[in-house]
Design an enzyme around this catalytic site. Structure first.
Site, PDB file in Angstrom:
ATOM      1  N   HIS A  34       0.826  -1.217   0.000  1.00 36.70           N
ATOM      2  CA  HIS A  34       0.000   0.000   0.000  1.00 36.70           C
ATOM      3  C   HIS A  34       0.859   1.265   0.000  1.00 36.70           C
ATOM      4  CE1 HIS A  34      -3.973  -1.886   0.259  1.00 36.70           C
ATOM      5  NE2 HIS A  34      -3.260  -2.877   0.782  1.00 36.70           N
ATOM      6  N   SER A 125      -1.927 -11.233  -8.256  1.00 37.69           N
ATOM      7  CA  SER A 125      -2.061 -10.394  -9.455  1.00 37.69           C
ATOM      8  C   SER A 125      -2.433 -11.147 -10.718  1.00 37.69           C
ATOM      9  CB  SER A 125      -0.781  -9.590  -9.701  1.00 37.69           C
ATOM     10  OG  SER A 125      -0.552  -8.752  -8.620  1.00 37.69           O
ATOM     11  N   SER A 126      -3.460 -11.978 -10.599  1.00 38.45           N
ATOM     12  CA  SER A 126      -3.959 -12.640 -11.801  1.00 38.45           C
ATOM     13  C   SER A 126      -4.496 -11.604 -12.785  1.00 38.45           C
ATOM     14  CB  SER A 126      -5.062 -13.636 -11.437  1.00 38.45           C
ATOM     15  OG  SER A 126      -6.080 -12.994 -10.695  1.00 38.45           O
ATOM     16  N   SER A 127      -5.072 -10.526 -12.295  1.00 33.00           N
ATOM     17  CA  SER A 127      -5.657  -9.556 -13.230  1.00 33.00           C
ATOM     18  C   SER A 127      -4.566  -8.793 -13.977  1.00 33.00           C
ATOM     19  CB  SER A 127      -6.640  -8.618 -12.535  1.00 33.00           C
ATOM     20  OG  SER A 127      -6.077  -8.050 -11.398  1.00 33.00           O
ATOM     21  N   ASP A 171       1.653  -4.053  -9.638  1.00 33.98           N
ATOM     22  CA  ASP A 171       1.417  -5.379 -10.216  1.00 33.98           C
ATOM     23  C   ASP A 171       1.702  -5.402 -11.723  1.00 33.98           C
ATOM     24  OD1 ASP A 171       0.503  -5.588  -7.658  1.00 33.98           O
ATOM     25  OD2 ASP A 171      -1.610  -5.746  -8.190  1.00 33.98           O
TER      26      ASP A 171
HETATM   27  C1  GLA Z   1      -2.855  -4.583  -4.929  1.00 33.29           C
HETATM   28  C2  GLA Z   1      -2.797  -3.417  -5.894  1.00 33.29           C
HETATM   29  C3  GLA Z   1      -1.399  -2.804  -5.904  1.00 33.29           C
HETATM   30  C4  GLA Z   1      -0.933  -2.466  -4.485  1.00 33.29           C
HETATM   31  C5  GLA Z   1      -1.156  -3.638  -3.549  1.00 33.29           C
HETATM   32  C6  GLA Z   1      -0.894  -3.286  -2.116  1.00 33.29           C
HETATM   33  O1  GLA Z   1      -2.035  -5.615  -5.362  1.00 33.29           O
HETATM   34  O2  GLA Z   1      -3.122  -3.841  -7.198  1.00 33.29           O
HETATM   35  O3  GLA Z   1      -1.376  -1.667  -6.730  1.00 33.29           O
HETATM   36  O4  GLA Z   1      -1.567  -1.305  -4.025  1.00 33.29           O
HETATM   37  O5  GLA Z   1      -2.478  -4.152  -3.630  1.00 33.29           O
HETATM   38  O6  GLA Z   1       0.461  -3.083  -1.915  1.00 33.29           O
END
Ligand code: GLA
Length: 384
Positions: A34, A125-127, A171
């Site tokens: 974050h 981060s599949s998307s 991501d």
């Molecule tokens: C998700 C979001 C990222 C990042 C993280 C938290 O993966 O897609 O952009 O903010 O949460 O670190």
């Protein structure tokens, strides 16, 4: 795992056309949570779970999308694109088409077959993998390309402007720019980065709590708003603090009392997390794994207590790992509220570590977690 030849056969059988095939990886974040939308620092690595996209042109002006994961085909008219998302997996590829069209590209009809093994809703981060694989495929179709950081920004805009998830750049950036056997310390302000080698004797053990995580849902944007409200208080006093990246812990001491208590806590996490992330890269560089582990433990505490971004299962997964031989450091990774923990583990112990952690978690929650011993992989590219 990834089998471009299988996707090729499937595409040929369905669309009777030879495809070009692209792969884009998911990611795990070692530290820096974050902080990306606060223009701070993150240190992710691409992993060997990925999405494959096979594309071929069509002459009937249609965009036909097939997902092997969902076993579903959907068709769109290339000259009448959907104006908004429909909460369906096709939002990601159609979002790519929408953003590229907005950039002035004329996208003709095409057939696209998708397959991926990034576990969905697990914070890996599949998307982003889906967006990046699709955008490389579509760009190849029209003979266009972008530098990595620009492509990552375009894919982030798919989330922000089309899908409606207010995520940062981490991501998409790592999916495009990952490097084998390295994590990457990314400065989310100017997208400059430094490669951080992961020692050969250290394994990335990813433990899935099996609690679904979503960033489109309520908690992620709420936390983001709360931390940004703290930033606004600091900025109102001393200016030049457009993002928490620019704030210090002293600022919180001075003006924290003017903030909502939750905002103060969120900001304390973000500001301290930026410091930890930069320190973790330095420790990794020096080979000081004990320090990396200590920073990860602190990061988890801060994520859980100040940011309140964890959940009972993720806290337990971190706790249960503590005395298993081989552990260097453990923390919840990704957007939070479920998903996976990342465990840095001495490679020689990784298999036994994963088994023991799985046993302990199952005994506690009655759910068998998926635990993967991963390695840091390279970024997105064409495979066939
Ligand atoms: C998700 C979001 C990222 C990042 C993280 C938290 O993966 O897609 O952009 O903010 O949460 O670190």
């Amino acid at each position: 795992m990834h089998d471009p030849a299988a996707l090729r056969s499937l595409h040929l059988a369905r669309f009777q056309a030879e495809p070009a095939i692209f792969v884009a990886p998911g990611r795990v974040n070692l530290i820096g949570e974050h902080t990306d939308y606060a223009e701070g620092f993150v240190m992710p690595a691409a992993i060997d779970f990925a999405t494959l996209a096979a594309i071929s042109p069509r002459s009937d002006g249609k965009i036909v999308l097939y997902s092997e994961n969902y076993q579903e085909e959907r068709s769109f008219d290339a000259s009448a694109l959907p104006a908004k998302a429909s909460k369906h997996w096709t939002d990601y590829p159609m979002g790519v088409v929408a953003i590229l069209t907005g950039e002035g590209h004329k996208i003709p009809g095409f057939s696209l077959s998708l397959w991926g093994d990034v576990p969905l809703g697990s914070g890996l981060s599949s998307s982003a993998a889906l967006e990046v694989a699709t955008s490389l495929a579509v760009l190849s179709l029209i003979g266009a390309s972008y530098p990595g950081p620009v492509l990552a920004r375009l894919c982030q805009r798919v989330e922000n402007e089309f899908v409606g998830a207010n995520c940062g750049i981490m991501d998409q950036f790592i999916s495009v720019n990952g490097e084998e056997n390295h994590a990457l310390l990314l400065d989310c302000r100017d997208l400059s980065f430094k490669l951080a080698p992961i020692p050969a004797d250290v394994a990335l053990v990813i433990a899935n709590t099996m609690v679904k995580h979503s960033i489109a849902g309520g908690d992620y944007p709420t936390r983001r708003r709360e931390s940004e409200a703290a930033c606004a208080v600091i900025n109102s006093h001393r200016g030049n603090v457009p993002f928490l990246r620019d704030a210090t812990l002293e600022d919180l001491e001075k003006w924290g009392h003017e903030m909502e208590p939750k905002s103060l806590m969120r900001a304390r996490h973000v500001i301290s997390e930026n410091l930890r992330t930069v320190a973790a890269e330095k420790a990794l560089e020096k080979g000081d794994l004990a320090e990396v582990g200590r920073l990860m433990a602190e990061a988890h505490r801060s994520y859980s207590k100040d940011f309140e971004g964890s959940c009972a299962e993720a806290d337990a997964m971190v706790e249960l790992a503590q005395d298993i031989p081989g552990l260097i450091g453990a923390r919840l990774t990704g957007g939070g509220f479920g998903g996976c923990t990342i465990n840095l583990v001495e490679r020689s112990q990784a298999k036994a570590f994963a088994e023991e952690l799985g046993k302990r978690y199952t005994a506690k929650f009655g759910i068998a977690p998926q635990i993967h011993v991963c390695h840091a992989s390279g970024g997105a590219h064409r495979v066939a």
